[in-house]
Enzyme design. Structure first.
Site, mmCIF file in Angstrom:
data_model
loop_
_atom_site.group_PDB
_atom_site.id
_atom_site.type_symbol
_atom_site.label_atom_id
_atom_site.label_comp_id
_atom_site.label_asym_id
_atom_site.label_seq_id
_atom_site.Cartn_x
_atom_site.Cartn_y
_atom_site.Cartn_z
ATOM 1 N N GLN A 189 0.821 -1.222 0.000
ATOM 2 C CA GLN A 189 0.000 0.000 0.000
ATOM 3 C C GLN A 189 0.855 1.272 0.000
ATOM 4 O O GLN A 189 0.432 2.327 0.477
ATOM 5 C CB GLN A 189 -0.973 -0.003 1.179
ATOM 6 C CG GLN A 189 -2.075 -1.046 1.078
ATOM 7 C CD GLN A 189 -2.964 -0.880 -0.154
ATOM 8 O OE1 GLN A 189 -2.698 -0.080 -1.049
ATOM 9 N NE2 GLN A 189 -4.035 -1.657 -0.211
ATOM 10 N N SER A 190 2.050 1.182 -0.554
ATOM 11 C CA SER A 190 2.975 2.317 -0.570
ATOM 12 C C SER A 190 2.418 3.536 -1.312
ATOM 13 O O SER A 190 2.028 3.444 -2.485
ATOM 14 C CB SER A 190 4.272 1.861 -1.248
ATOM 15 O OG SER A 190 5.049 2.971 -1.635
ATOM 16 N N ASN A 191 2.402 4.671 -0.616
ATOM 17 C CA ASN A 191 2.039 5.935 -1.274
ATOM 18 C C ASN A 191 3.091 6.308 -2.312
ATOM 19 O O ASN A 191 2.776 6.817 -3.383
ATOM 20 C CB ASN A 191 1.973 7.067 -0.244
ATOM 21 C CG ASN A 191 0.916 6.832 0.813
ATOM 22 O OD1 ASN A 191 -0.217 6.495 0.493
ATOM 23 N ND2 ASN A 191 1.283 6.986 2.078
ATOM 24 N N ALA A 228 5.026 4.339 -4.073
ATOM 25 C CA ALA A 228 4.926 3.532 -5.291
ATOM 26 C C ALA A 228 3.808 4.070 -6.181
ATOM 27 O O ALA A 228 3.994 4.256 -7.392
ATOM 28 C CB ALA A 228 4.685 2.071 -4.931
#
Ligand SMILES: *Cc1c(COP(=O)(O)O)cnc(C)c1O
Length: 350
Positions: free
Chosen positions: A82-84, A86
């Site tokens: 859930q990386s912002n 990325a």
């Protein structure tokens, strides 16, 4: 040094114009009254370029600028599923005609039948996504290292076929990336002086990889500012973290042709007291902070980063560590897509 001089130095770096700047800066009237301080917010959740902006766009302007100047075709980056960072990287790659490839560690395992939040957006934008599952008993940091090894093998294969690849480290935390927050600090101080009439007494923000903090500290030193920058951890950090962030800040300064100015241990004010139980695991104080800001100001922050940092700032104010009547700035670094993530990440908000 004046910000105009800093701008001239920044102007010599390759840069892709990707966001919308300056981001808004204004006072939160209701919360200020309730807390007894003058609380301002710097809206770096509004950087763009899609609806769900955040602090990574400032870094990516310089990173993607570098990738384009090198004639790259693919951009590889890393993070949690859930990386912002990325998601913002995928967005800017699409804008620039670059091909995004993600290696994402599943700290929280996604449900393939019910994709959410940033991972859903990554898919909609058609990123090439490789999910790296954690091995039994594996630490997050080891899984991250493993994801980087896998990605580098992949890049080697592509390069051998004549495709040029660019590696953006996790969080965009590199000397080139942090230059974006030298600029971010200058922009924020310019607005603070316009709105408050002087420098604020405190800046609070969430710190993860440390790239944002490194840039803020470098900008602060360049502009001879004395404002305490209080960086609230969102994950466990080893004792080398402040020193490494200081080195990162100095490498960013070097890119601008400046001598080192930062001693990470002396200059950083990192507070590890608000992230527990861990990264992407919610806590009650952050949940309360999210609801408070939402109900008093109609503003959305997130359970992973900004909620924890905001809860830390509230604690400083309520316990008198920040004096009543102070001018306090909260740097909103984005991340509210986490409100639509898995329940394990969201926690109990009501
Ligand atoms: C990445 C991120 C941070 C932390 O920034 P770093 O430069 O990695 O320290 C803070 N808030 C949000 C919402 C983020 O996505």
């Amino acid at each position: 040094m004046e910000y105009s001089e800093v701008k001239t130095m920044l102007g010599k770096m390759p840069k892709a114009e990707l966001g919308f700047f300056p981001t808004p800066f204004y006072k939160l009237g209701h919360l200020s009254k309730e807390l007894g301080v003058n609380l301002y917010i710097k809206r770096d959740d509004f950087t763009g370029m899609n609806l769900f902006g955040g602090n990574k766009v400032r870094k990516l302007q310089y990173l993607i600028g570098d990738a384009l100047s090198q004639g790259c075709e693919y951009v590889f980056t890393f993070g949690a599923t859930q990386s912002n960072h990325a998601m913002q990287t995928v967005s800017v790659c699409r804008r620039c005609g670059l091909k995004p490839v993600l290696y994402l560690v599943a700290i929280v395992e996604p449900d393939q039948e019910d994709m959410r939040s940033n991972l859903l957006l990554d898919q909609i934008m058609g990123a090439e996504i490789h999910i790296v599952n954690m091995l039994p008993g594996e630490e997050e940091a080891d899984a991250e290292k493993r994801s980087v090894c896998m990605a580098r093998e992949h890049m080697k294969r592509l390069e051998a076929e004549g495709h040029k690849c660019y590696e953006v480290p996790m969080g965009g935390a590199s000397p080139i990336g942090s230059v974006g927050f030298i600029e971010g600090f200058g922009e924020m101080m310019e607005q603070a002086i316009q709105v408050i009439g002087k420098e604020p007494d405190y800046i609070f923000h969430a710190t993860g990889t440390g790239g944002t903090m490194a840039g803020l500290l470098a900008g602060r030193a360049l502009l001879d500012s004395q404002v305490p920058v209080i960086s609230i951890n969102v994950s466990w950090k080893d004792p080398g973290y402040p020193g490494r962030c200081g080195d990162l800040a100095n490498e960013s300064l070097k890119l601008l042709g400046m001598a080192p100015l930062i001693d990470g241990i002396r200059d950083s004010r990192i507070d590890p007291n608000y992230y527990q139980p861990g990264y992407e695991i919610p806590n009650e104080e952050a949940s309360k902070a999210i609801c408070l800001l939402a109900k008093k100001e109609g503003l959305l922050i997130d359970p992973v980063y900004t909620g924890k940092a905001f809860a830390g700032m509230l604690d400083y104010i309520r316990t008198g560590k920040v004096k009543q009547g102070s001018n306090v700035v909260f740097l909103h670094t984005g991340g509210a897509t986490a409100l639509f993530a898995e329940k394990e990440i969201l926690g109990n908000l009501f």
